[in-house]
Design an enzyme around this catalytic site. Structure first.
Site, PDB file in Angstrom:
ATOM      1  N   LYS A  34      35.773  -9.612  98.276  1.00 46.79           N
ATOM      2  CA  LYS A  34      34.988  -9.962  99.460  1.00 46.79           C
ATOM      3  C   LYS A  34      34.037  -8.821  99.808  1.00 46.79           C
ATOM      4  O   LYS A  34      32.864  -9.030 100.122  1.00 46.79           O
ATOM      5  CB  LYS A  34      35.919 -10.240 100.653  1.00 46.79           C
ATOM      6  CG  LYS A  34      36.697 -11.545 100.523  1.00 46.79           C
ATOM      7  CD  LYS A  34      37.829 -11.658 101.535  1.00 46.79           C
ATOM      8  CE  LYS A  34      38.640 -12.941 101.285  1.00 46.79           C
ATOM      9  NZ  LYS A  34      39.830 -13.056 102.145  1.00 46.79           N
ATOM     10  N   GLN A  37      43.322 -10.253 106.599  1.00 48.27           N
ATOM     11  CA  GLN A  37      43.826 -10.878 105.376  1.00 48.27           C
ATOM     12  C   GLN A  37      45.273 -11.325 105.563  1.00 48.27           C
ATOM     13  O   GLN A  37      46.107 -10.567 106.067  1.00 48.27           O
ATOM     14  CB  GLN A  37      43.704  -9.883 104.204  1.00 48.27           C
ATOM     15  CG  GLN A  37      44.066 -10.452 102.849  1.00 48.27           C
ATOM     16  CD  GLN A  37      43.096 -11.533 102.357  1.00 48.27           C
ATOM     17  OE1 GLN A  37      41.910 -11.528 102.682  1.00 48.27           O
ATOM     18  NE2 GLN A  37      43.605 -12.474 101.567  1.00 48.27           N
ATOM     19  N   ASP A  56      37.059 -16.492 109.671  1.00 47.44           N
ATOM     20  CA  ASP A  56      37.937 -17.356 108.880  1.00 47.44           C
ATOM     21  C   ASP A  56      38.083 -18.751 109.480  1.00 47.44           C
ATOM     22  O   ASP A  56      38.604 -19.654 108.814  1.00 47.44           O
ATOM     23  CB  ASP A  56      39.347 -16.748 108.816  1.00 47.44           C
ATOM     24  CG  ASP A  56      39.574 -15.907 107.573  1.00 47.44           C
ATOM     25  OD1 ASP A  56      39.066 -16.292 106.505  1.00 47.44           O
ATOM     26  OD2 ASP A  56      40.275 -14.895 107.671  1.00 47.44           O
TER      27      ASP A  56
HETATM   28  N1  GUN Z   1      44.792 -15.282 102.400  1.00 46.76           N
HETATM   29  C1  GUN Z   1      44.561 -16.245 101.483  1.00 46.76           C
HETATM   30  N2  GUN Z   1      43.396 -16.861 101.741  1.00 46.76           N
HETATM   31  C2  GUN Z   1      42.880 -16.279 102.837  1.00 46.76           C
HETATM   32  C3  GUN Z   1      41.678 -16.487 103.579  1.00 46.76           C
HETATM   33  O1  GUN Z   1      40.850 -17.342 103.296  1.00 46.76           O
HETATM   34  N3  GUN Z   1      41.516 -15.670 104.635  1.00 46.76           N
HETATM   35  C4  GUN Z   1      42.415 -14.736 104.984  1.00 46.76           C
HETATM   36  N4  GUN Z   1      42.175 -13.997 106.054  1.00 46.76           N
HETATM   37  N5  GUN Z   1      43.529 -14.513 104.322  1.00 46.76           N
HETATM   38  C5  GUN Z   1      43.752 -15.285 103.250  1.00 46.76           C
END
Ligand code: GUN
Length: 283
Positions: A52, A96, A119
């Site tokens: 990311k 995350q 998110d």
């Molecule tokens: N863990 C797995 N997928 C995601 C996501 O799209 N966002 C976040 N914050 N954590 C994750």
């Protein structure tokens, strides 16, 4: 002929458009800012966060990473979020998941300002999605919709069957598909006679997290198959939730793993960050 829905190529195309947008925002004095918070040392999470950040930096988005030890208390994490909520240079906050057991993930998500909730996991944004109001939407579902759109696949009137009811994928994806006039069935680990339902799918989305669970007998010939899985099979190979080799010949279109949904998730996150930052342009 089966169409391979190439998420890597599609994400790159979308990102070159987005890069131009970011450059013009920077020229007008607004550099989009994304804060990524990683708690603990889950290796998969560390890889996701790194990917990311790399994508953000390549676009000119300012990416700030907070890495905290696995022993971090909920109070410490909430304090960091409170500071990020107030930081005018930060447009999007991403914590995350999963979080260590001593931290209540829902409490953390609820502490993020809904308008910085990149998110789309905050109950306010989930509610906006289900009431068809504009808001931030979870990246994986949004990336899937962008991929379908890129390939000209319309879901209106189609029966979409989602396997998996998570807050991150299954539920928000159901909302997006419904908003685009699909007929949606959400299935899960307790669903009786699962394959009888998946076999009815015009669009089948596998988001359950079990290596190669969706086999040929689960799929209607001609279906569009979206694989959200990122699993290791018994020999340690990275595979999806779909047994690609047996399902691909049956499907009209299918995403590969890797190179399908994964790159689209990151692309969607970048698009959402830029959308949130646009509010700072007084236009
Ligand atoms: N863990 C797995 N997928 C995601 C996501 O799209 N966002 C976040 N914050 N954590 C994750």
């Amino acid at each position: 002929m089966t169409t391979i829905l190439d998420g890597k190529k599609t994400a790159n195309a979308l990102m070159s458009e987005l890069s131009a947008t970011v450059q013009s925002m920077i020229a007008r004095g607004v550099t989009p800012g994304l804060a990524v918070v990683l708690v603990g040392d889950d290796p998969a999470s560390a890889i996701y966060v790194r990917n990311k950040q790399r994508r953000a930096e390549s676009l000119g988005i300012r990416s700030v990473k907070h890495v905290l030890p696995a022993s971090t208390t909920q109070a410490t994490l909430l304090q960091i979020i409170a500071e990020l909520n107030l930081d005018p240079a930060i447009d999007g906050i991403l914590v995350q998941l999963p979080l260590p057991a001593q931290i209540d993930a829902q409490a953390v998500i609820a502490a993020i300002a809904p308008d910085k909730d990149v998110d789309g996991f905050h109950p306010v944004n989930m509610g906006r999605l289900w009431t068809r109001q504009p808001g931030v939407v979870a990246s994986t579902p949004l990336g899937i919709m962008a991929l379908l759109n890129h390939y000209g696949i319309s879901v209106a009137g189609q029966h979409a069957v989602i396997v998996g009811r998570s807050n991150i994928v299954g539920r928000p994806l159901a909302g997006l598909l419904l908003n685009q006039d699909a007929t949606v069935t959400i299935t899960h680990s307790k669903t009786a006679n699962l394959f009888a339902l998946t076999r009815q799918a015009d669009l089948l989305v596998a988001a359950l997290g079990q290596a190669e669970f969706i086999t040929a007998e689960a799929v209607k010939p001609g279906a569009v198959v979206i694989d959200v899985g990122m699993d290791r099979n018994d020999s340690g190979k990275l595979v999806g939730d779909v047994a690609f080799d047996q399902v691909a010949p049956l499907a009209s279109a299918i995403t590969p793993v890797p190179g399908g949904v994964g790159p689209m998730t990151i692309a969607a996150l970048m698009m959402q960050t830029v959308t949130l930052a646009k509010r700072r342009l007084n236009e």
